[in-house]
Design an enzyme around this catalytic site. Structure first.
Site, PDB file in Angstrom:
ATOM      1  CG  ASN A   7      -1.621   1.287   1.427  1.00 39.52           C
ATOM      2  OD1 ASN A   7      -2.095   1.630   1.123  1.00 39.52           O
ATOM      3  ND2 ASN A   7      -2.846   1.028   2.225  1.00 39.52           N
ATOM      4  CE  LYS A  14      -0.748   2.304   6.713  1.00 37.80           C
ATOM      5  NZ  LYS A  14      -1.779   2.817   7.057  1.00 37.80           N
ATOM      6  NE  ARG A  91      -6.624   1.471  -0.522  1.00 37.13           N
ATOM      7  CZ  ARG A  91      -5.548   3.089   1.129  1.00 37.13           C
ATOM      8  NH1 ARG A  91      -4.981   3.390   0.939  1.00 37.13           N
ATOM      9  NH2 ARG A  91      -7.186   3.457   1.064  1.00 37.13           N
ATOM     10  CG  HIS A 180     -11.863   3.698   3.126  1.00 35.26           C
ATOM     11  ND1 HIS A 180     -12.571   4.847   3.655  1.00 35.26           N
ATOM     12  CD2 HIS A 180     -10.882   3.791   3.236  1.00 35.26           C
ATOM     13  CE1 HIS A 180     -12.270   5.601   4.646  1.00 35.26           C
ATOM     14  NE2 HIS A 180     -10.820   5.168   4.306  1.00 35.26           N
ATOM     15  CG  ASN A 211      -5.769   8.839  10.042  1.00 33.89           C
ATOM     16  OD1 ASN A 211      -6.164   9.277  11.219  1.00 33.89           O
ATOM     17  ND2 ASN A 211      -4.226   8.548   9.873  1.00 33.89           N
ATOM     18  NE  ARG A 241      -8.643  12.549   3.838  1.00 30.86           N
ATOM     19  CZ  ARG A 241      -8.448  11.219   3.477  1.00 30.86           C
ATOM     20  NH1 ARG A 241      -9.752  10.542   2.682  1.00 30.86           N
ATOM     21  NH2 ARG A 241      -7.997  10.219   3.917  1.00 30.86           N
ATOM     22  N   GLY A 333     -13.405   3.540  15.061  1.00 35.27           N
ATOM     23  CA  GLY A 333     -14.446   2.749  14.901  1.00 35.27           C
ATOM     24  C   GLY A 333     -13.901   1.694  16.328  1.00 35.27           C
ATOM     25  CD  GLU A 385      -8.525  -0.815   4.249  1.00 33.95           C
ATOM     26  OE1 GLU A 385      -7.753  -0.461   5.318  1.00 33.95           O
ATOM     27  OE2 GLU A 385      -9.078  -0.071   3.669  1.00 33.95           O
TER      28      GLU A 385
END
Ligand code: ADP
Length: 402
Positions: A7, A14, A91, A180, A211, A241, A333, A385
């Site tokens: 990613n 990552k 990704r 996402h 984030n 954001r 979450g 993910e």
């Protein structure tokens, strides 16, 4: 099969090396500050302590070489030979309308992904850099692109067309795409398993709060609406954001403050959200702490975050004609009982009520946190993910071999 999942961000990579037989990560890590001073690789083998390696990591090619070297290293490695890495899954943020599912990366596919840069100038170029770097460092093994947008490709036109001249959609592809997707798909499937029903029988709302934050309405396994739009800027309030905004505001500020396009983009993406309102931090841990300590702007940021979340939950319940399950995932979450409690407060008209003790106990683990006897199951599900990317990569590699 061992699959390297990558990613790439503008200055970071990552990674996880996933063993698809056990569906576990053999090692994971992050290369940070690529092309800057003090670049560093942080690497964690599954069975040994984390290590940090500093070096001159000038670009993504050098970063991937560092990753492969540490995966092979005697002390910190988890493989003996680079041939053990049998495929790479990437990704890719934006798949546009072209990619409704993951694809094996060929020269032609790469050209098509490149043609989407215009739609995602902040994201796709870095993903492409990662693909090129892996093609160079790990040649002759299959590479697969998994798109953040793909899960949302069946959203109906009334949910994806904006209220601007339709010709602009046709001409420039301006529509809601949603992001996402791998996370929303993964947690919805886990939630269905927790509920003991197939996803095809459920109406679910999944809130990915990291984030970046987005929320999705999933009708019997299909995403039918999602809060991020043409770019990952729309919808919920996020760390830095703005989320939803009257579009006239930005025109007004640009005129008043004589901002360039680039500056306006930076204002909305990097200096807004929790950080911009609170003046404290983009990190929900800091915000919650400061809000509890009577910092009024931190409290306001927290209230806006939760209020907007509540409004989206209720509107998606309308989109789905009812809701069977609500899922919280990603950094906030999975770890913030405060946010979950505030977002679910005064939602009993929908059948949403939390069990306070369970909510407090549910930190970074799968758990049902709804009060006994309530209509809607509220669940915490840690997202994964990378696992979705590894599974898709495996599927496509096996299909190619067959
Ligand atoms: P990303 O979107 O970059 O993958 P994550 O999903 O890791 O990010 O989420 C990062 C965010 O999660 C952090 O900014 C932080 O606000 C939040 N977070 C992590 N742990 C906690 C916690 N214990 N309480 C509240 N928020 C948390």
């Amino acid at each position: 099969m061992k699959i390297l999942v990558i990613n790439c961000g503008s200055s970071s990579v990552k990674y996880q090396l996933i063993d698809t037989e056990t569906e576990t990560a053999l090692a994971k890590g992050l290369v940070a500050r690529i092309g800057m001073s003090a670049s560093v690789l942080t690497h964690k083998p599954h069975d040994r302590p984390e290590v940090k390696v500093s070096g001159e990591i000038l670009d993504h090619i050098v970063a991937i070489e560092y990753v492969v070297s540490i995966l092979l290293s005697e002390n910190h490695g988890v493989i003996k030979d680079r041939s053990e890495i049998q495929a790479v899954g990437h990704r890719v943020v934006h798949g546009g309308e072209r990619f409704s599912e993951s694809v094996l990366i060929t020269k032609e596919m790469l050209a098509e992904i490149r043609s989407l840069i215009d739609l995602a100038p902040l994201h796709n170029p870095h993903n492409i850099r990662g693909i090129n770097a892996c093609m160079k460092t790990l040649p002759n093994i299959p590479q697969v692109a998994v798109f953040d947008t793909a899960f949302h490709h069946q959203i109906p036109p009334y949910a994806y067309v904006y209220g601007i001249p339709y010709i602009l959609y046709k001409r420039y592809g301006i529509r809601r795409y949603g992001f996402h997707g791998t996370s929303h798909m993964y947690v919805s499937e886990r939630a269905a398993a927790m509920m003991g029903k197939p996803v095809s029988e459920l109406r679910l709302i999944t809130a990915h709060l990291g984030n970046g934050c987005s929320i999705t309405a999933i009708d019997r396994g299909k995403s039918v609406d999602t809060s991020m739009g043409f770019t990952p800027l729309e919808g919920l309030l996020m760390g830095t954001r703005s989320g939803d905004l009257d579009p006239a505001i930005i025109l007004h500020i640009m005129a008043r403050e004589e901002l360039s396009l680039h500056e306006a983009n930076t204002l909305l993406n990097k200096h807004s959200g929790l950080a911009g309102i609170s003046g404290v931090s983009s990190d929900m841990r800091e915000i919650t702490k400061e809000a509890a300590g009577n910092n009024t702007n931190a409290k306001l940021a927290l209230d806006i975050f939760c209020y907007r979340l509540r409004k989206y939950i209720a509107s998606y319940a309308a989109a789905l004609n009812g809701v069977d399950g609500l899922v919280f995932t990603a950094g906030i979450g999975e770890n913030s009982p405060e946010v979950r409690a505030q977002a679910c407060a005064k939602m009993d008209f929908l059948g949403i009520r939390l069990d306070e003790t369970k909510n407090r106990q549910a930190i970074a683990k799968e758990m049902d946190i709804s009060a006994p006897g309530t209509k809607v199951r509220v669940m915490v599900v840690p997202t994964n993910e990378e696992l979705v990317i590894a599974r898709d990569t495996l599927r496509l590699v096996q299909k190619q071999k067959a």
